[in-house]
Scaffold this active site. Structure first.
Site, PDB file in Angstrom:
ATOM      1  N   GLU A 120       1.361   0.084  -4.813  1.00  0.00           N
ATOM      2  CA  GLU A 120       1.101   1.152  -5.452  1.00  0.00           C
ATOM      3  C   GLU A 120       2.116   2.723  -5.277  1.00  0.00           C
ATOM      4  OE1 GLU A 120      -3.080   2.481  -3.181  1.00  0.00           O
ATOM      5  OE2 GLU A 120      -2.027   2.569  -2.587  1.00  0.00           O
ATOM      6  N   ASP A 146       0.766  -0.885   0.236  1.00  0.00           N
ATOM      7  CA  ASP A 146      -0.017  -0.154   0.014  1.00  0.00           C
ATOM      8  C   ASP A 146       0.463   1.500   0.312  1.00  0.00           C
ATOM      9  OD1 ASP A 146      -2.505   1.298   0.086  1.00  0.00           O
ATOM     10  OD2 ASP A 146      -1.448   2.146   2.165  1.00  0.00           O
TER      11      ASP A 146
END
Ligand code: CA
Length: 642
Positions: free
Chosen positions: A354, A328
């Protein structure tokens, strides 16, 4: 003399390992040993034993002994005689100015009581389900992966799922769940945060509560809300392992969504209570930096945080047989740490993240795990927002359409995604959205997708961005979008439920929306059978044909050739596919978003049509064509081969 020096060296290394390794609690029936590392100036650490995971009296309160470590930190230890299995413990650090930091379960808790406030003394070897020693990671190369992103509660909570263990890890052990995944054809399940997080109260599981779980409390313990009994520390551990085991038996990998970039809060976090201000980045003015958008950001570049992330990832692989990690906000972490994690894990562990942050970080962008820096992180992939937004529309407005809504100028960004983000002579990077340079060195460094848990799901986005769209058009464009994803040379990724024509009723950010918004409606499998049928056919085609996932930038440049694009039409050929071991030779793919048929020009020959007008049959074909001008029906994909 030499021997003494070596022994001393070995001892000091062991002390170092002991200090930094993941062993805050070591159980044996004769005694339990505790150790915790603090800043060098900590005055005291108190160990407390409890009979319960919350509430109840303190059984023992012990002042731990300490020694100074080479790095200036302090290692505190205590050994408690007797068999303490089933008890719980906390540490409390008194810092340099005499202030008590508050009780904490420690940063390395591996078993905890309800809501994760106290760590538990258990014998980890007793948590293994039957047959666990024979469990192993399925052998699937990165280029062959098809990833399915799933939230435990979304997947199983609705009555229509027919699953018994609703909202639990165990749902994924049930035959109906496994059969669905196998029929769809995905070979990796990416589970949304499944470590112990804060936002679901585990003492009230009888009441409906929902959260995605991006609010970490214990990084190395499964979430109690997904277990059948969060009060008994071993239950969540065993059930998590049962889930992994069942998926592995079905040949499906398990990818963990990890959120090392921030903690639920600062003051009550195990990091802060153990080593105040060590684990968080601060701005020049002393305030906490907030690159996570959640109030804080961790400092991966600091030696102990870096080591923590490396050891934590290794722990999930070793103890839980996890196959991969989705980081994340990887753009909050520094590049060196991401590379250290890559190097510490076996090669077959798939890592992606990400490649952005949710705010400014207190570290220069050049040092961060951003998408644009992927070339400096070999073996690590990043999500491509280029193709995603070129298909569905930009992230900053749900009502804005792009290629699927017949907006002009997105063709080059789709080509970028089809080629897997690598440098390709026929992709004009100056016309690609967001990126001004090719960022992937290998196509397996790009995650191709059109929807994920963030933002609207695909159906809702199509409805929001294309006024007056009919259900028939929604289905056609949905299938067209996933065809772009599944014919990309990157690693394809889909949100669970898209195969059931999922809707979140237009909710953009459903992180805490009720089940009525987030649940999958399994009845849609019967309502819209053509969707599941197309998805499974598309995935089966991809898996059976290496031409669609060559895995090498050089091979992609050699065999992938784009045909001339026009408004709303992207077409490409994979020539000489037999050279990459495919049974097909030349493959032509056309993606037509227009609401009328368009022609593509292919050499004359004898082709089998495997996909046309929302139907796909890669095994036996739908018909034949002799090439030349070939018509691509409106709002659909055409795939032919010779
Ligand atoms: Ca929890």
């Amino acid at each position: 003399m030499k021997k003494i020096v070596l022994t001393a060296l070995l001892l000091s290394m062991l002390t170092w390992l002991n200090a930094m390794a993941d062993d805050e609690m070591t159980y044996s029936p004769q005694h339990t040993t505790f150790s915790v590392t603090t800043l060098g100036n900590a005055r005291n650490v108190t160990l407390r034993l409890y009979s319960r995971g919350e509430g109840g009296e303190v059984l023992q309160s012990i002042s731990m002994k300490s020694k100074r470590l080479k790095d200036g930190n302090r290692l505190w230890t205590a050994t408690v005689k007797g068999d303490h299995k089933g008890q719980f413990y906390t540490f409390e650090v008194q810092n340099a100015n005499g202030q008590m930091q508050g009780e904490t379960q420690g940063i390395w808790a591996k078993a905890v009581g309800v809501n994760g406030k106290r760590a538990a003394i258990i014998n980890m070897s007793e948590t293994n389900p039957a047959g666990w020693n024979a469990d192993s990671r399925p052998d699937i190369a990165a280029r062959d992966l098809v990833v399915y992103e799933l939230h435990h509660r979304d997947f199983s909570i609705d009555a229509s799922s027919g699953l018994q263990h609703k909202g639990k890890f165990l749902a994924l052990t049930e035959p109906r769940a496994i059969e669905h995944l196998k029929r769809l054809g995905v070979n990796a399940v990416h589970i949304l945060p499944s470590f112990d997080y804060a936002s679901v109260d585990e003492t009230r599981l009888g009441e409906p509560q929902y959260n995605w779980g991006y609010d970490p409390v214990n990084y190395n313990v499964p979430e109690g809300g997904y277990s059948t009994d969060p009060y008994r520390p071993e239950v969540r551990i065993t059930e998590f392992k049962q889930m992994v085991q069942a998926l592995h038996r079905a040949g499906i990998k398990v990818i963990l969504d990890v959120v090392y970039n921030h903690t639920f809060d600062i003051g009550a976090s195990a990091f802060q209570r153990t080593m105040p201000d060590y684990f968080y980045r601060r701005n020049a003015d002393g305030s906490y930096s907030n690159g996570s958008g959640c109030g804080n950001e961790t400092a991966s570049e600091r030696p102990l945080m870096r080591r923590y992330m490396v050891e934590s990832a290794k722990y999930w692989v070793d103890e839980y047989h996890i196959d991969g990690f989705r980081f994340d906000l990887m753009g909050v972490h520094d590049i060196a740490t991401m590379n250290a994690i890559r190097q510490a894990l076996p090669d077959d562990i798939f890592i992606y993240g990400e490649g952005w942050a949710a705010g400014g970080c207190a570290l220069p962008n050049e040092q961060l795990g951003m998408k644009s820096n992927i070339a400096a992180m070999p073996g690590i992939a990043a999500f491509s927002d280029e193709m995603r937004d070129a298909l569905r529309g930009p992230w900053d407005g749900d009502d804005k359409a792009a290629f699927l809504g017949r907006k002009k100028g997105f063709e080059e960004s789709i080509k970028f995604g089809i080629a897997g983000g690598i440098e390709h002579p026929q992709v004009d990077i100056t016309k690609v959205n967001y990126s001004k340079a090719f960022w992937a060195t290998q196509p397996t460094q790009l995650i191709a997708y059109v929807s994920c848990h963030d933002d609207m799901c695909l159906v809702d986005r199509l409805k929001a961005s294309i006024p007056g769209i009919t259900l028939d058009e929604v289905i056609r464009l949905d299938l067209l979008a996933q065809t772009a994803v599944m014919t990309s040379q990157g690693v394809p990724f889909m949100l669970s439920g898209e195969e059931m024509l999922r809707t979140k009723r237009g909710v953009h950010n459903s992180y805490n929306s009720p089940d009525s918004i987030n649940h999958l409606d399994w009845n849609n499998l019967e309502r819209y059978p053509q969707v599941m049928s197309y998805y499974s056919g598309l995935i089966a085609m991809r898996k059976a044909h290496p031409a669609f996932h060559m895995g090498s930038a050089d091979m992609v440049r050699k065999h992938l050739k784009f045909l001339p694009s026009s408004d709303g039409l992207v077409a490409f050929a994979i020539t000489g596919a037999k050279e990459v071991g495919d049974e097909w030779n030349n493959i032509y793919v056309a993606l037509n978003a227009n609401n009328a048929a368009r022609n593509i020009e292919v050499p004359s020959g004898k082709y089998t049509v495997v996909c046309s007008g929302g139907m796909i049959n890669s095994c036996c074909g739908l018909g034949t064509t002799s090439g030349g001008k070939v018509s691509v029906p409106a709002q659909s994909a055409l795939i032919i081969h010779d």
